[in-house]
Design an enzyme around this catalytic site. Structure first.
Site, PDB file in Angstrom:
ATOM      1  N   ASP A   1       2.401 -15.037 -19.646  1.00 52.92           N
ATOM      2  CA  ASP A   1       2.306 -16.492 -19.561  1.00 52.92           C
ATOM      3  C   ASP A   1       2.841 -17.174 -20.816  1.00 52.92           C
ATOM      4  O   ASP A   1       3.457 -18.228 -20.736  1.00 52.92           O
ATOM      5  CB  ASP A   1       0.852 -16.915 -19.320  1.00 52.92           C
TER       6      ASP A   1
ATOM      7  N   CYS B   1      -2.154  -8.101 -24.080  1.00 48.65           N
ATOM      8  CA  CYS B   1      -2.301  -7.478 -22.769  1.00 48.65           C
ATOM      9  C   CYS B   1      -1.177  -7.878 -21.808  1.00 48.65           C
ATOM     10  O   CYS B   1      -1.209  -7.537 -20.639  1.00 48.65           O
ATOM     11  CB  CYS B   1      -3.666  -7.783 -22.175  1.00 48.65           C
TER      12      CYS B   1
ATOM     13  N   GLU C   1      -2.199 -17.550 -24.523  1.00 42.55           N
ATOM     14  CA  GLU C   1      -1.082 -17.429 -23.578  1.00 42.55           C
ATOM     15  C   GLU C   1      -0.460 -18.771 -23.239  1.00 42.55           C
ATOM     16  O   GLU C   1       0.351 -18.874 -22.329  1.00 42.55           O
ATOM     17  CB  GLU C   1      -1.523 -16.692 -22.303  1.00 42.55           C
TER      18      GLU C   1
ATOM     19  N   HIS D   1       0.812  -1.217   0.000  1.00 46.82           N
ATOM     20  CA  HIS D   1       0.000   0.000   0.000  1.00 46.82           C
ATOM     21  C   HIS D   1       0.844   1.266   0.000  1.00 46.82           C
ATOM     22  O   HIS D   1       0.490   2.261  -0.623  1.00 46.82           O
ATOM     23  CB  HIS D   1      -0.951   0.000   1.199  1.00 46.82           C
TER      24      HIS D   1
HETATM   25  C1  PEP Z   1      -0.396 -12.584 -19.334  1.00 41.66           C
HETATM   26  O1  PEP Z   1      -0.250 -13.761 -18.983  1.00 41.66           O
HETATM   27  O2  PEP Z   1       0.312 -12.025 -20.187  1.00 41.66           O
HETATM   28  C2  PEP Z   1      -1.456 -11.742 -18.729  1.00 41.66           C
HETATM   29  C3  PEP Z   1      -1.722 -10.543 -19.184  1.00 41.66           C
HETATM   30  O3  PEP Z   1      -2.128 -12.245 -17.671  1.00 41.66           O
HETATM   31  P1  PEP Z   1      -1.558 -12.353 -16.172  1.00 41.66           P
HETATM   32  O4  PEP Z   1      -0.311 -11.536 -16.099  1.00 41.66           O
HETATM   33  O5  PEP Z   1      -2.663 -11.849 -15.317  1.00 41.66           O
HETATM   34  O6  PEP Z   1      -1.327 -13.835 -16.062  1.00 41.66           O
HETATM   35 MG    MG Z   2      -1.807 -14.823 -17.915  1.00 34.59          MG
END
Ligand code: PEP
Ligand code: MG
Length: 573
Positions: free
Chosen positions: A454, A501, A430, A187
């Site tokens: 991932d 992402c 992923e 935090h």
């Molecule tokens: C990823 O695996 O790239 C992803 C965006 O998901 P997380 O980081 O939440 O596993």
């Molecule tokens: Mg992921």
């Protein structure tokens, strides 16, 4: 030079102010009149709640509602009848002074949270110790360290900063924070980012190497910290500070501009969020939508699953705030490194290869998955929501998730409840398996979002959190790059949107390659959006083809990285 964990970007140069809470000496004392002692405790509790309320209000006006919530979390702990009841019981049954009862009860809870291992529970332990000390100080009439009026140009140095101490900082006077403990998501780190104070945490042994008044230089982006550096180092960082501030200012001109390349290719730059409140920052940095809402955060740091209604409210809030812009919401991705104690998951031998994400959800469809999908569908009546399924490895998983969506749609039709009938259901690509059969997925899924965090882990067979093998963890490895290129090509061939992402989407060295491969959407933390938009506008997709071809021709990660580093440096010079 010391090295810690970067917690808040920017360069801090100033004089060290060592902040140490006076060590409270808590002894066991027998009390004669236990009822009087209980009243003494209740009085101190009331005063602590009032002081915390004031801190929360102050934060809400000075920084933002979201940051104030951290203090509201403290208020909830202070108002928890189980906690206060146990302290009262201890005073009554053991006949001891309030300070001692607080010490035992709060430590018991804090130790319990700390032993749970995950970072959120560690944070709860910190919060519990924070309120413990504040109640005891109130009882003993001891003022807590006042860091609201430090001299200008101060660098706060502490073993650990409690959230309540961080909340009291005046950013006009504090140019940096260095702590020995803490983590990126603690935090106090979140507050430092909100206050825009450069901060480095988890700097081992730092308190032994610095004294009050020493000159300290820190880089909140790299985690580097210097004590009494020579003139050349200070001058170097003065320059870096100027550059950082100038760049921040310069990037503001990209607010409201389209994300389009020099040769007219339009892409979308959107944001990753974990909680509805994160939308404020997305709007501030002009995100064109949400590319990843990690819904597991709604499930974390609590004692029971959020109800369908609570989830509905959260999804609706985000969809409404984004006002028609796309909002991609990922269904629950727990397991692996994300544990949720109340879900009763057994520890897997190989958590990343085990019972997680869609595997878990399809197994727990009645109590977990269907309520979430129902909440998502209901919320889709209030904005542009898209559903994203994580960690798929075979088409059957996608089909089953999609069938559940269809089942719930029928249910809602029968009840006359509104939802978006054309809601898109896409997947995160992923896993190595999903990448290899991306052409098969592209025929059925409505969109792809590449999760490079991932994908890199599963392609390279390297635990994404294991430092010993992190040298293998790179999206620039030729295997990972080929995988990314292949996924984008399969999606584009089938005419579906392909986004990304994972962290790679905001990597300046990766963006030119992703543009060349034809990526449509880049999703990243809100604060990275404007820089990414600037980069997109600097390139021409056509010119980047040769760069991508060259980058793909190398046999090693090192050569590929070096080539892209040189290329980006040349462009930005
Ligand atoms: C990823 O695996 O790239 C992803 C965006 O998901 P997380 O980081 O939440 O596993
Ligand atoms: Mg992921």
């Amino acid at each position: 030079m010391y090295k810690g964990t970067s917690a808040s970007a920017g360069i801090g140069i100033g004089k060290a102010v060592i902040v140490e809470e006076a060590q409270l000496v808590i002894t066991r004392q027998a009390v004669n009149n236990v009822e009087e002692e209980v009243q003494r405790f209740k009085g101190a509790l009331d005063e602590t709640i009032k002081a915390t309320e004031k801190l929360a209000e102050d934060l809400a006006t000075r920084v933002g509602e979201k940051e104030a919530e951290i203090m509201q979390g403290h208020m909830m702990l202070l108002a928890d009848p189980m906690l206060t009841g146990e302290i009262e019981n201890s005073v009554r049954n053991d006949g001891v002074n309030s300070e001692y009862a607080i010490e035992n009860v709060c430590n018991m809870y804090a130790d319990m949270f700390a032993s749970m291992g995950d970072e959120l529970m560690q944070q709860r332990a910190t919060d519990m110790r924070d309120i413990k000390t504040r109640m005891q100080q109130m009882l003993m009439g001891i003022q807590s360290v006042d860091i609201s009026s430090l001299p200008e140009g101060s660098i706060i140095v502490a073993k650990d900063l409690t959230p309540s101490m961080t909340a009291g900082i005046n950013p006009a006077n504090v140019t940096g924070i260095v702590t020995e403990l803490g983590g990126k998501t603690s935090h106090s780190a979140i507050l430092a980012r909100a206050l825009e104070i450069p901060a480095v945490v988890a700097v081992t042994g730092f308190m032994d190497g610095v004294k009050d008044g020493d000159q300290v230089v820190l880089d909140g982006s790299t985690g580097e910290v210097y004590v009494n550096p020579d003139q050349a180092v200070t001058a170097d960082y003065e320059e870096k500070r100027k550059q950082f501030l100038a760049e921040k200012k310069e990037l503001e001109q990209y607010i409201g501009k389209p994300s389009v390349t020099k040769d007219g290719v339009q892409v979308e730059i959107v944001a990753n969020i974990g909680k509805p409140e994160d939308v404020d920052k997305v709007l501030q940095y002009d995100g064109e939508g949400i590319g990843l809402f990690r819904t597991e955060f709604l499930f974390m740091d609590r004692n029971a699953m959020p109800t369908e209604e609570e989830q509905f409210e959260a999804y609706k809030k985000v969809a409404a705030a984004m006002n028609g812009k796309p909002v991609i919401i990922r269904t629950l991705d727990i397991g692996g490194d994300k544990e949720i104690p109340y879900m009763g998951l057994e520890k897997d031998e190989n958590p990343f290869l085990g019972y997680r994400a869609i595997r878990f959800c399809l197994d727990r469809r009645e109590d977990v998955y269907k309520p979430q999908l129902r909440a998502l569908l209901r919320a889709s009546a209030f904005g542009n929501i898209r559903i994203m399924v994580p960690l798929v490895t075979c088409i059957e998983e996608y089909r089953q998730a999609k069938a559940l969506v269809e089942e719930i749609k029928k249910e809602l039709d029968e009840k006359g409840i509104a939802y978006n009938k054309d809601i898109q259901v896409g997947i995160m690509v992923e896993t190595a398996a999903a990448s290899l059969i991306a052409d098969i997925f592209a025929k059925e899924a409505d969109f792809f979002s590449i999760g490079t965090n991932d994908l890199t882990q599963y392609t390279m067979s390297v635990d994404r959190g294991n430092k010993k093998v992190s040298y293998l963890y790179s999206t620039f490895n030729p295997a990972v790059l080929r995988s990314i290129k292949h996924i984008i090509a399969c999606g584009r061939e089938a005419g579906i949107m392909v986004g990304m992402c994972g962290e790679a989407a905001s990597d300046p060295m990766m963006i030119p390659l992703l543009l060349a491969f034809g990526l449509n959407e880049f999703s990243m933390s809100a604060s990275a959006i404007l820089k990414a938009r600037k980069m997109v506008t600097q390139y021409s997709v056509e010119e980047l083809q040769a760069v991508a071809d060259k980058a793909m021709s190398f046999a090693t990660t090192a050569e590929t990285e070096q080539y892209m580093r040189d290329f980006v440096e040349k462009v930005t010079d």
